[in-house]
Write a protein that holds these residues in place. Structure first.
Motif, mmCIF file in Angstrom:
data_model
loop_
_atom_site.group_PDB
_atom_site.id
_atom_site.type_symbol
_atom_site.label_atom_id
_atom_site.label_comp_id
_atom_site.label_asym_id
_atom_site.label_seq_id
_atom_site.Cartn_x
_atom_site.Cartn_y
_atom_site.Cartn_z
ATOM 1 N N ALA A 1 0.447 -1.287 0.181
ATOM 2 C CA ALA A 1 0.436 0.195 0.115
ATOM 3 C C ALA A 1 0.862 1.330 0.006
ATOM 4 O O ALA A 1 0.913 2.607 -0.398
ATOM 5 N N GLN A 2 1.681 1.403 0.817
ATOM 6 C CA GLN A 2 2.701 2.919 1.182
ATOM 7 C C GLN A 2 3.322 2.776 -0.361
ATOM 8 O O GLN A 2 3.546 3.557 -1.502
ATOM 9 N N ARG A 3 4.349 1.435 -0.822
ATOM 10 C CA ARG A 3 4.613 1.853 -2.439
ATOM 11 C C ARG A 3 3.516 2.071 -3.496
ATOM 12 O O ARG A 3 4.051 3.377 -4.151
ATOM 13 N N MET A 4 2.497 1.954 -3.167
ATOM 14 C CA MET A 4 1.097 2.879 -4.266
ATOM 15 C C MET A 4 1.236 3.923 -4.058
ATOM 16 O O MET A 4 0.534 4.611 -5.046
ATOM 17 N N VAL A 5 0.656 4.212 -2.768
ATOM 18 C CA VAL A 5 1.023 5.744 -2.693
ATOM 19 C C VAL A 5 2.520 6.559 -3.020
ATOM 20 O O VAL A 5 1.643 7.081 -4.003
ATOM 21 N N GLN A 6 3.061 5.906 -2.953
ATOM 22 C CA GLN A 6 4.250 7.241 -3.336
ATOM 23 C C GLN A 6 4.426 6.730 -4.587
ATOM 24 O O GLN A 6 5.069 7.902 -5.160
ATOM 25 N N GLN A 7 3.832 6.068 -5.577
ATOM 26 C CA GLN A 7 4.081 5.958 -7.266
ATOM 27 C C GLN A 7 2.450 6.971 -6.990
ATOM 28 O O GLN A 7 2.263 6.907 -8.780
ATOM 29 N N GLY A 8 2.159 7.585 -7.001
ATOM 30 C CA GLY A 8 0.393 8.358 -7.031
ATOM 31 C C GLY A 8 -0.629 8.105 -6.493
ATOM 32 O O GLY A 8 -1.680 8.661 -6.783
ATOM 33 N N ASN A 9 -0.938 7.264 -6.369
ATOM 34 C CA ASN A 9 -1.970 6.195 -6.388
ATOM 35 C C ASN A 9 -3.322 6.792 -5.343
ATOM 36 O O ASN A 9 -2.642 7.316 -3.778
ATOM 37 N N SER A 10 -4.205 7.114 -5.734
ATOM 38 C CA SER A 10 -4.989 7.410 -4.186
ATOM 39 C C SER A 10 -5.309 6.751 -3.164
ATOM 40 O O SER A 10 -4.956 4.945 -2.929
ATOM 41 N N ALA A 11 -5.881 6.997 -2.008
ATOM 42 C CA ALA A 11 -5.989 5.812 -0.445
ATOM 43 C C ALA A 11 -6.883 4.844 -1.346
ATOM 44 O O ALA A 11 -7.261 3.419 -1.172
ATOM 45 N N GLY A 12 -8.076 5.345 -1.878
ATOM 46 C CA GLY A 12 -9.150 4.625 -2.077
ATOM 47 C C GLY A 12 -8.992 3.961 -3.347
ATOM 48 O O GLY A 12 -9.193 2.745 -3.524
ATOM 49 N N ASP A 13 -7.904 4.030 -4.105
ATOM 50 C CA ASP A 13 -7.360 2.813 -5.973
ATOM 51 C C ASP A 13 -7.313 2.123 -5.056
ATOM 52 O O ASP A 13 -6.781 1.014 -5.148
ATOM 53 N N VAL A 14 -5.835 2.260 -3.753
ATOM 54 C CA VAL A 14 -4.957 1.434 -3.480
ATOM 55 C C VAL A 14 -6.316 0.271 -2.110
ATOM 56 O O VAL A 14 -5.639 -0.595 -2.251
ATOM 57 N N ALA A 15 -7.353 0.951 -1.568
ATOM 58 C CA ALA A 15 -7.737 0.075 -0.948
ATOM 59 C C ALA A 15 -8.871 -0.997 -1.556
ATOM 60 O O ALA A 15 -8.390 -2.491 -1.823
ATOM 61 N N ALA A 16 -8.547 -0.498 -3.089
ATOM 62 C CA ALA A 16 -9.771 -0.945 -3.521
ATOM 63 C C ALA A 16 -8.370 -2.527 -4.466
ATOM 64 O O ALA A 16 -8.730 -3.385 -3.712
ATOM 65 N N THR A 17 -7.675 -2.401 -4.931
ATOM 66 C CA THR A 17 -6.267 -3.205 -5.622
ATOM 67 C C THR A 17 -6.409 -3.933 -4.303
ATOM 68 O O THR A 17 -5.975 -5.135 -5.318
ATOM 69 N N LEU A 18 -6.017 -3.126 -3.078
ATOM 70 C CA LEU A 18 -5.386 -4.635 -2.575
ATOM 71 C C LEU A 18 -5.838 -5.703 -1.701
ATOM 72 O O LEU A 18 -6.492 -5.954 -0.525
ATOM 73 N N GLU A 19 -7.802 -4.862 -1.611
ATOM 74 C CA GLU A 19 -9.319 -5.862 -1.566
ATOM 75 C C GLU A 19 -8.932 -7.503 -0.699
ATOM 76 O O GLU A 19 -8.716 -8.495 -2.148
ATOM 77 N N PRO A 20 -9.088 -7.991 -0.411
ATOM 78 C CA PRO A 20 -8.659 -9.758 -0.614
ATOM 79 C C PRO A 20 -9.520 -9.920 -1.476
ATOM 80 O O PRO A 20 -10.972 -9.546 -1.132
ATOM 81 N N VAL A 21 -9.305 -11.333 -1.735
ATOM 82 C CA VAL A 21 -10.395 -12.450 -2.576
ATOM 83 C C VAL A 21 -11.228 -13.096 -1.574
ATOM 84 O O VAL A 21 -9.771 -13.635 -0.977
ATOM 85 N N THR A 22 -11.987 -12.977 -1.721
ATOM 86 C CA THR A 22 -12.863 -14.393 -0.751
ATOM 87 C C THR A 22 -13.341 -15.847 -1.315
ATOM 88 O O THR A 22 -13.495 -15.765 -2.763
ATOM 89 N N LEU A 23 -12.191 -16.553 -1.492
ATOM 90 C CA LEU A 23 -12.124 -17.733 -2.006
ATOM 91 C C LEU A 23 -13.309 -18.394 -1.264
ATOM 92 O O LEU A 23 -13.525 -19.220 -0.322
ATOM 93 N N THR A 24 -14.314 -19.313 -2.493
ATOM 94 C CA THR A 24 -15.166 -20.899 -1.312
ATOM 95 C C THR A 24 -15.169 -22.253 -2.564
ATOM 96 O O THR A 24 -15.406 -21.609 -2.966
ATOM 97 N N ALA A 25 -14.720 -22.957 -1.466
ATOM 98 C CA ALA A 25 -14.229 -24.277 -1.959
ATOM 99 C C ALA A 25 -15.471 -25.041 -2.078
ATOM 100 O O ALA A 25 -16.436 -25.104 -0.289
ATOM 101 N N VAL A 26 -16.129 -25.431 -3.768
ATOM 102 C CA VAL A 26 -17.199 -26.556 -3.351
ATOM 103 C C VAL A 26 -17.211 -27.670 -3.740
ATOM 104 O O VAL A 26 -16.053 -27.201 -5.153
ATOM 105 N N ARG A 27 -17.610 -29.086 -3.915
ATOM 106 C CA ARG A 27 -17.496 -30.103 -4.548
ATOM 107 C C ARG A 27 -17.895 -30.506 -5.716
ATOM 108 O O ARG A 27 -18.790 -29.990 -6.244
#
Length: 424
Positions: A157-183
């Motif tokens: 996140a800090q590296r992305m902010v230093q490259q000029g990304n906004s806080a909202g863009d950083v939060a959206a990009t690094l939002e974790p993905v929920t993985l659900t396993a189904v048979r």
């Protein structure tokens, strides 16, 4: 006495069966073995749950973790991500900047159990991305994993902010993905490979255990009667093939009885335990698979017990015959080495050929049936070859048994055994 009497075989088999099932060793191995296996399976879970309860009792409030860093913004990102993680029971705090005196103070708090641990993020640690976490519980891998995830998030996140990304863009990009396993069903390759490996491992354990116990039991019984000269009396009432067949069937029935008891106990446990019920449902252990297991186990036992009976008739002592045990079960050891290749490539030429080889088919063809449904003609051919091999092995062992059971004094050579086959 040329006629083969089924009635005499039944009498001999009945005697062998009743003699074996009434022993203390049979009762102990039948009922104590499942208890020991269950204990080995349950104890790790009980210990883990007990350790988890102890950790919860040790700290009723959330565990305090300190993030010490020269870069306060980075430390705040780590602290915020640690709080945001699902299921977290931690109370992070930030100390900035770092100093020698501050580290001594944190070490004292750690020794006094005021904090759970602290992360030291000074300049060199940030530059090298090699971070040290001092803690009271080096075995708390959950906290270490959560801290590692939080640090990775903060650095990114800090590296992305230093490259000029906004806080909202950083939060959206690094939002974790929920993985659900189904048979996905029985056609899922990974599921079938896992099921095949687990089910065949269970079969291997039962097969090898039964061979080493009941196969050797047949051999010992033959050798004991040979050394005590009881066979000479028994052969006045029954022929050598009848004696050998009765021993194999009687002792094999003991093995099937033991497996039946184990399956009954497993079924009873599954009816009482949600964990066992879920496991059996996940592995899809249905009636057809159990039927195949019984068929291939029975045929495998008949094949190898006939070999053991022939080996027992050849030698005069257990020590002489013991060295042949490894040679007898060598095909099964080779089959066990083929389990993973067959599971990952069940339809390859090597897998098909190995599963058709009679001395390996009790394990490998069953594994292919557990992994996926092979062509019906391959299953039929495997059973035909296996039954034919059992018949040939029984014939050869019976001819060896007829002569060898009455030979005493010296270990026969291969030439003498060949002569027995021709003259019996």
């Amino acid at each position: 006495m040329t006629d083969f009497s089924v009635k005499k075989v039944w009498i001999i088999a009945k005697r062998e069966y009743l003699e074996r099932v009434s022993t203390r060793s049979f009762l102990l191995s039948t009922f104590v073995t499942p208890l020991l296996m269950g204990a080995f399976l349950v104890l790790p879970t009980v210990i883990s749950e007990s350790a988890a309860r102890n950790i919860m009792r040790d700290s009723e409030r959330p565990a305090r973790v300190v993030i010490a860093s020269d870069n306060r913004a980075l430390a705040e990102l780590v602290s915020g991500e640690l709080i945001r993680q699902k299921g977290a029971r931690y109370e992070p705090s930030v100390v900035s900047p770092t100093s020698t005196g501050e580290r001594e103070r944190l070490d004292k708090q750690l020794n006094d159990s005021d904090i759970e641990g602290y992360v030291w993020l000074d300049g060199p640690a940030i530059a090298s991305r090699q971070v040290v976490f001092s803690t009271r519980r080096i075995s708390d891998f959950i906290l270490q994993h959560r801290l590692s995830d939080a640090l990775s998030y903060a650095f990114a996140a800090q590296r992305m902010v230093q490259q000029g990304n906004s806080a909202g863009d950083v939060a959206a990009t690094l939002e974790p993905v929920t993985l659900t396993a189904v048979r996905a069903g029985n056609t899922s390759a990974m599921y079938n490979e896992l099921r095949g490996a687990i089910v065949v491992f269970i079969l291997m354990f039962v097969m090898l255990f039964s061979l080493l116990s009941y196969g050797v039991m047949v051999m010992r019984s033959v050798m004991e009667e040979k050394s005590s000269r009881i066979t000479e009396v028994l052969m006045c009432a029954a022929s050598a093939p009848e004696l050998m067949s009765g021993k194999i069937l009687g002792t094999g029935s003991v093995g099937l009885t033991q497996i039946g008891v184990w399956l009954s106990l497993a079924g009873f446990g599954a009816s009482r335990s949600l964990f066992l019920r879920t496991t059996m449902a996940a592995l899809d252990v249905g009636p057809s698979l159990i039927i195949y297991f019984v068929i291939f186990y029975t045929l495998g036992y008949l094949l190898y017990s006939a070999i053991f009976a022939g080996v027992g008739a050849i030698f005069n002592s257990i020590d002489e015959a013991q060295q042949w045990n490894f040679v007898v079960i060598l095909p099964l050891i080779g089959a066990s080495a083929m389990i993973l290749p067959v599971a990952t490539s069940s339809d390859s030429m090597v897998s098909v050929a190995a599963s058709l080889f009679p001395f390996c088919s009790p394990i490998l063809m069953f594994e292919r049936l557990a992994v996926h449904n092979p062509p019906l003609w391959q299953v039929a051919l495997s059973l035909i070859l296996l039954i034919a091999t059992i018949g040939g092995t029984m014939f050869v062992s019976a001819r060896i048994y007829r002569t060898g059971i009455l030979m005493y004094g010296k270990r026969p050579t291969i030439r003498e055994v060949s002569r027995w086959l021709l003259q019996a």
